[in-house]
Structure formats: C-alpha cells, structure tokens
Design an enzyme around this catalytic site. Structure first.
Site, PDB file in Angstrom:
ATOM      1  N   ASP A   7      45.193  34.277  39.288  1.00  0.00           N
ATOM      2  CA  ASP A   7      44.283  35.248  39.888  1.00  0.00           C
ATOM      3  C   ASP A   7      43.007  34.466  40.188  1.00  0.00           C
ATOM      4  O   ASP A   7      42.195  34.243  39.295  1.00  0.00           O
ATOM      5  CB  ASP A   7      44.012  36.398  38.918  1.00  0.00           C
ATOM      6  CG  ASP A   7      43.060  37.433  39.497  1.00  0.00           C
ATOM      7  OD1 ASP A   7      43.005  37.579  40.728  1.00  0.00           O
ATOM      8  OD2 ASP A   7      42.352  38.087  38.705  1.00  0.00           O
ATOM      9  N   GLU A  67      47.443  35.149  44.110  1.00  0.00           N
ATOM     10  CA  GLU A  67      47.089  36.327  44.895  1.00  0.00           C
ATOM     11  C   GLU A  67      46.484  35.885  46.221  1.00  0.00           C
ATOM     12  O   GLU A  67      45.644  34.992  46.262  1.00  0.00           O
ATOM     13  CB  GLU A  67      46.090  37.191  44.125  1.00  0.00           C
ATOM     14  CG  GLU A  67      45.769  38.499  44.810  1.00  0.00           C
ATOM     15  CD  GLU A  67      44.883  39.384  43.963  1.00  0.00           C
ATOM     16  OE1 GLU A  67      45.416  40.156  43.153  1.00  0.00           O
ATOM     17  OE2 GLU A  67      43.651  39.283  44.113  1.00  0.00           O
ATOM     18  N   ASP A 140      41.637  39.536  34.104  1.00  0.00           N
ATOM     19  CA  ASP A 140      41.972  38.404  34.977  1.00  0.00           C
ATOM     20  C   ASP A 140      43.233  37.692  34.496  1.00  0.00           C
ATOM     21  O   ASP A 140      44.073  37.284  35.299  1.00  0.00           O
ATOM     22  CB  ASP A 140      40.799  37.417  35.033  1.00  0.00           C
ATOM     23  CG  ASP A 140      39.506  38.111  35.391  1.00  0.00           C
ATOM     24  OD1 ASP A 140      39.251  38.281  36.587  1.00  0.00           O
ATOM     25  OD2 ASP A 140      38.763  38.499  34.468  1.00  0.00           O
TER      26      ASP A 140
END
Length: 162
Positions: A7, A67, A140
């Site tokens: 992430d 991502e 996260d």
C-alpha cells in the site's frame, strides 16, 4: 512462492507478505515503513528506499502486488504517493520481480466480495481469511495484506483457466 503486497504511501507505506502453496495462502508478515514529516523530501525518499529494500531482501518475494494510483482531489498527496510507487517499481526492477497493480475497487471485491466495502470490513475479512488472532494493524499494513490476498486470488483464477 512469496507474494509481497504494498500500500504505497509517503508518510506510511504498508506491506503484507503471504506464502502461496497451491490454493493455500499463509500469512508471513505485515508492517509499515514510516517517514518523518519534518524531514526533507529527498531524505524521506531515501528512508523509504533503504527500509523497503531491506524488507524486500529479507522476504525475497516472487511477485509484488501494489495498489494503483487513483485520482486524488489532493494533488500533493497524489504526487507523494506517486513518488513512493516509483521507489517500489525501482526496487522491483532492480531485482527482476514482476509487479502487478490493482485498483482499490478490485482489492475490496477480491477480499470482501464488494467493491464498496469499508476499511473495517476489509480488515475483518483479512483477519478471517488468514486466520489471524487479531485485526491486522495499522490500516496501511492491513491494506498491504489485502493487496497481497487480491493478487493471490487473481493468480489462482488465472491459473485455473490457463
């Protein structure tokens, strides 16, 4: 096979590590790399590069899932996330590790069945899917695990239809 989910973030970069054997996904690790807001941009990028380099070298992933950068109303945030993504891409290229990217919608759908799931729903499902004793924290790191899970699920589906 080791899958490394990322992430990307400038202040906090979350990661999750899964071991894949056939249709089985096992939790290996998760965590974050943080930079100090007071530090200049170059130093923060250096910290991300060095610490992420150490983590990647420690786990030796076969593939990295990350991502995708989505449009942000805050251009400063989008730029800094883009810089963090650049570090991930550079480290992967230096090690010849393939990188796969997924949208937040794809990740949520793979983990919860709904592309509109909340962060809490994603955390709860990751806890269940990976048989964790507690919710993975911080958010996260949980997102890093969700990204890795999404990639594992997509890999399995793709493999079945190949």
């Amino acid at each position: 096979m080791i899958i490394f989910g990322v992430d990307p973030g400038f202040g906090i970069l979350g990661y999750g590590v899964l071991s894949v054997s056939g249709n089985s996904f096992q939790h290996v690790s998760h965590g974050t790399i943080q930079t100090e807001k007071q530090q200049n941009i170059a130093l923060r990028l250096k910290v991300l590069y060095e610490e992420l380099s150490n983590v990647i070298d420690n786990f030796k992933p076969s593939e990295i899932a990350m991502e995708k950068l989505f449009f942000s109303r805050n251009i400063t945030t989008a730029i800094s996330v883009g810089e963090a993504r650049g570090i991930v891409l550079l480290l992967a290229a230096q090690r010849n590790i393939p990188v796969f990217e997924y949208t937040p919608h794809e990740i949520k759908k793979a983990v919860t069945g709904s592309g509109k799931a909340s962060k809490k729903d994603v955390q709860q499902m990751i806890k269940i899917l990976l048989n964790l004793k507690e919710l993975p924290k911080p958010d996260d790191a949980a997102d890093g695990l969700a990204i890795a899970w999404c990639h594992c699920a997509v890999r399995n589906i793709t493999r079945r239809f190949s």
